[in-house]
Design a protein around this motif. Structure first.
Motif, mmCIF file in Angstrom:
data_model
loop_
_atom_site.group_PDB
_atom_site.id
_atom_site.type_symbol
_atom_site.label_atom_id
_atom_site.label_comp_id
_atom_site.label_asym_id
_atom_site.label_seq_id
_atom_site.Cartn_x
_atom_site.Cartn_y
_atom_site.Cartn_z
ATOM 1 N N HIS A 170 0.907 5.424 -0.008
ATOM 2 C CA HIS A 170 0.206 6.697 0.149
ATOM 3 C C HIS A 170 1.113 7.766 -0.453
ATOM 4 C CE1 HIS A 170 -2.933 5.165 2.859
ATOM 5 N NE2 HIS A 170 -1.977 4.349 3.278
ATOM 6 N N THR A 189 0.861 -1.175 0.000
ATOM 7 C CA THR A 189 0.000 0.000 0.000
ATOM 8 C C THR A 189 0.895 1.222 0.000
ATOM 9 O OG1 THR A 189 -1.696 -1.178 1.239
ATOM 10 C CG2 THR A 189 -1.826 1.234 1.231
ATOM 11 N N GLN A 216 -3.656 7.145 -3.073
ATOM 12 C CA GLN A 216 -3.286 5.852 -2.495
ATOM 13 C C GLN A 216 -3.379 4.804 -3.584
ATOM 14 O OE1 GLN A 216 -5.086 4.724 1.263
ATOM 15 N NE2 GLN A 216 -5.240 2.613 0.577
ATOM 16 N N ALA A 262 5.642 1.368 8.715
ATOM 17 C CA ALA A 262 5.670 2.288 7.578
ATOM 18 C C ALA A 262 7.112 2.619 7.213
ATOM 19 C CB ALA A 262 4.920 3.563 7.913
ATOM 20 N N TYR A 263 7.339 2.827 5.917
ATOM 21 C CA TYR A 263 8.635 3.255 5.410
ATOM 22 C C TYR A 263 8.365 4.450 4.505
ATOM 23 C CZ TYR A 263 13.223 3.010 3.134
ATOM 24 O OH TYR A 263 14.475 3.298 2.662
ATOM 25 N N VAL A 264 9.005 5.576 4.779
ATOM 26 C CA VAL A 264 8.756 6.806 4.036
ATOM 27 C C VAL A 264 9.950 7.112 3.139
ATOM 28 C CG1 VAL A 264 8.257 9.267 4.199
ATOM 29 C CG2 VAL A 264 7.290 7.690 5.878
ATOM 30 N N GLN A 310 0.875 -6.680 9.481
ATOM 31 C CA GLN A 310 1.126 -5.402 8.812
ATOM 32 C C GLN A 310 2.523 -4.914 9.143
ATOM 33 O OE1 GLN A 310 -1.892 -2.218 8.544
ATOM 34 N NE2 GLN A 310 -0.424 -0.989 9.692
ATOM 35 N N THR A 348 4.607 6.969 1.552
ATOM 36 C CA THR A 348 4.552 6.135 2.749
ATOM 37 C C THR A 348 4.173 4.732 2.303
ATOM 38 O OG1 THR A 348 3.877 8.030 4.090
ATOM 39 C CG2 THR A 348 3.524 5.841 5.031
ATOM 40 N N ARG A 387 3.695 0.577 3.026
ATOM 41 C CA ARG A 387 3.354 -0.364 4.088
ATOM 42 C C ARG A 387 2.806 -1.627 3.445
ATOM 43 N NH1 ARG A 387 0.409 2.880 7.223
ATOM 44 N NH2 ARG A 387 2.019 3.159 8.747
#
Length: 146
Positions: free
Chosen positions: A80, A78, A90, A138-140, A135, A117, A119
Protein backbone atom coordinates in the motif's frame (compact mmCIF):
# COMPACT_ATOMS: atom_id res chain seq x y z
CA UNK A 1 -1.15 -37.92 16.67
CA UNK A 2 2.30 -36.68 17.75
CA UNK A 3 2.65 -34.63 20.92
CA UNK A 4 5.00 -32.10 19.30
CA UNK A 5 6.54 -31.10 15.98
CA UNK A 6 9.65 -32.90 14.84
CA UNK A 7 10.79 -36.32 13.73
CA UNK A 8 8.34 -39.10 14.53
CA UNK A 9 9.22 -42.79 14.28
CA UNK A 10 6.78 -45.65 13.76
CA UNK A 11 7.49 -49.35 13.91
CA UNK A 12 5.70 -52.62 14.56
CA UNK A 13 7.37 -54.77 17.23
CA UNK A 14 7.96 -58.48 16.71
CA UNK A 15 5.01 -60.67 17.69
CA UNK A 16 2.45 -57.86 17.52
CA UNK A 17 0.27 -59.51 14.86
CA UNK A 18 -0.33 -63.00 13.46
CA UNK A 19 -1.45 -64.25 10.07
CA UNK A 20 -4.24 -66.79 9.47
CA UNK A 21 -1.86 -69.62 10.43
CA UNK A 22 -0.80 -68.01 13.74
CA UNK A 23 2.63 -67.05 12.41
CA UNK A 24 3.82 -63.98 14.30
CA UNK A 25 5.37 -61.04 12.50
CA UNK A 26 9.00 -60.06 12.74
CA UNK A 27 9.89 -56.56 13.86
CA UNK A 28 9.41 -53.94 11.16
CA UNK A 29 11.95 -51.37 10.13
CA UNK A 30 11.61 -47.93 11.69
CA UNK A 31 9.73 -45.45 9.51
CA UNK A 32 10.65 -41.83 10.29
CA UNK A 33 8.76 -38.77 9.11
CA UNK A 34 8.62 -35.13 10.12
CA UNK A 35 5.45 -33.85 11.77
CA UNK A 36 4.83 -30.16 10.99
CA UNK A 37 1.62 -28.47 12.15
CA UNK A 38 2.77 -24.84 11.96
CA UNK A 39 1.98 -22.93 8.75
CA UNK A 40 4.62 -20.61 7.25
CA UNK A 41 4.52 -17.01 8.47
CA UNK A 42 6.70 -14.36 6.84
CA UNK A 43 8.79 -11.90 8.80
CA UNK A 44 9.35 -8.77 6.72
CA UNK A 45 12.41 -6.53 6.89
CA UNK A 46 14.13 -4.05 4.63
CA UNK A 47 17.30 -5.25 2.92
CA UNK A 48 19.03 -2.03 3.93
CA UNK A 49 17.77 -2.11 7.53
CA UNK A 50 15.62 0.37 9.35
CA UNK A 51 12.21 1.78 8.60
CA UNK A 52 13.27 4.75 6.48
CA UNK A 53 15.25 4.85 3.26
CA UNK A 54 16.10 7.04 0.29
CA UNK A 55 17.34 4.10 -1.80
CA UNK A 56 15.28 2.94 -4.77
CA UNK A 57 14.32 0.26 -5.26
CA UNK A 58 13.16 -0.42 -1.73
CA UNK A 59 14.04 -4.09 -1.24
CA UNK A 60 11.76 -6.04 1.07
CA UNK A 61 13.17 -9.27 2.50
CA UNK A 62 10.62 -11.94 3.40
CA UNK A 63 11.78 -14.72 5.71
CA UNK A 64 9.30 -17.59 6.07
CA UNK A 65 11.36 -19.48 8.64
CA UNK A 66 11.21 -22.66 6.55
CA UNK A 67 11.41 -23.64 2.89
CA UNK A 68 8.33 -22.66 0.89
CA UNK A 69 7.18 -22.84 -2.74
CA UNK A 70 4.56 -20.97 -4.72
CA UNK A 71 0.93 -21.84 -3.98
CA UNK A 72 -0.58 -19.00 -5.99
CA UNK A 73 0.19 -17.12 -9.18
CA UNK A 74 -0.85 -13.85 -7.53
CA UNK A 75 1.73 -11.35 -6.31
CA UNK A 76 3.47 -12.43 -3.14
CA UNK A 77 3.68 -9.05 -1.42
CA UNK A 78 0.83 -6.56 -1.10
CA UNK A 79 2.13 -2.98 -0.98
CA UNK A 80 0.00 0.00 0.00
CA UNK A 81 1.54 3.31 -1.11
CA UNK A 82 0.56 6.44 0.86
CA UNK A 83 2.23 9.27 -1.06
CA UNK A 84 3.09 12.59 0.58
CA UNK A 85 0.64 14.38 -1.77
CA UNK A 86 -2.26 12.31 -0.42
CA UNK A 87 -2.49 9.88 -3.34
CA UNK A 88 -2.91 6.25 -2.42
CA UNK A 89 -2.19 3.13 -4.45
CA UNK A 90 -1.90 -0.61 -3.99
CA UNK A 91 0.08 -3.25 -5.84
CA UNK A 92 0.72 -6.97 -5.62
CA UNK A 93 4.40 -7.50 -6.34
CA UNK A 94 6.94 -10.30 -6.44
CA UNK A 95 6.70 -13.93 -7.37
CA UNK A 96 6.72 -16.76 -4.88
CA UNK A 97 9.63 -19.16 -5.37
CA UNK A 98 9.21 -22.06 -7.81
CA UNK A 99 11.95 -24.00 -6.00
CA UNK A 100 12.05 -24.39 -2.23
CA UNK A 101 13.42 -21.25 -0.57
CA UNK A 102 13.31 -19.81 2.93
CA UNK A 103 13.78 -16.16 1.96
CA UNK A 104 12.53 -14.05 -0.93
CA UNK A 105 13.42 -10.47 -1.88
CA UNK A 106 10.96 -8.14 -3.63
CA UNK A 107 11.93 -4.83 -5.24
CA UNK A 108 9.54 -1.89 -4.85
CA UNK A 109 9.83 1.27 -6.96
CA UNK A 110 7.97 4.19 -5.33
CA UNK A 111 7.19 7.11 -7.66
CA UNK A 112 7.70 9.74 -4.95
CA UNK A 113 8.05 10.13 -1.16
CA UNK A 114 5.68 7.65 0.46
CA UNK A 115 4.93 5.46 3.42
CA UNK A 116 4.90 1.85 2.19
CA UNK A 117 2.88 -0.71 4.14
CA UNK A 118 4.02 -4.20 3.20
CA UNK A 119 2.17 -7.41 3.96
CA UNK A 120 2.23 -10.99 2.66
CA UNK A 121 -1.33 -12.12 1.98
CA UNK A 122 -2.46 -15.53 3.21
CA UNK A 123 -2.27 -18.49 0.87
CA UNK A 124 0.58 -17.31 -1.37
CA UNK A 125 3.13 -20.01 -0.47
CA UNK A 126 3.12 -23.47 1.08
CA UNK A 127 5.63 -25.46 3.09
CA UNK A 128 6.76 -29.03 2.43
CA UNK A 129 3.84 -30.30 4.53
CA UNK A 130 1.41 -28.54 2.17
CA UNK A 131 0.34 -25.89 4.67
CA UNK A 132 -0.49 -22.46 3.25
CA UNK A 133 1.06 -19.38 4.80
CA UNK A 134 -0.88 -17.10 7.13
CA UNK A 135 -1.09 -13.36 6.53
CA UNK A 136 2.01 -11.60 7.81
CA UNK A 137 2.12 -8.64 10.14
CA UNK A 138 2.41 -5.27 8.42
CA UNK A 139 5.84 -3.72 7.92
CA UNK A 140 6.02 0.02 7.21
CA UNK A 141 8.91 1.68 5.36
CA UNK A 142 9.13 5.41 4.72
CA UNK A 143 10.63 6.23 1.34
CA UNK A 144 11.92 9.80 1.50
CA UNK A 145 14.20 11.36 -1.12
CA UNK A 146 13.60 15.00 -0.17
Amino acid sequence: SPAAEGVVGVSLPAGAVADLYDNLNTASELLNFTYDSTPPNATLTSKYGGFETNISPVVARLDFGEDVVAASSEGLLTVHFAYANGTRAQAALGAAPDAAARTVEVEIYPEADADLTLRVAAGRVEDVAGQLNVQSAAYVVRYDVT
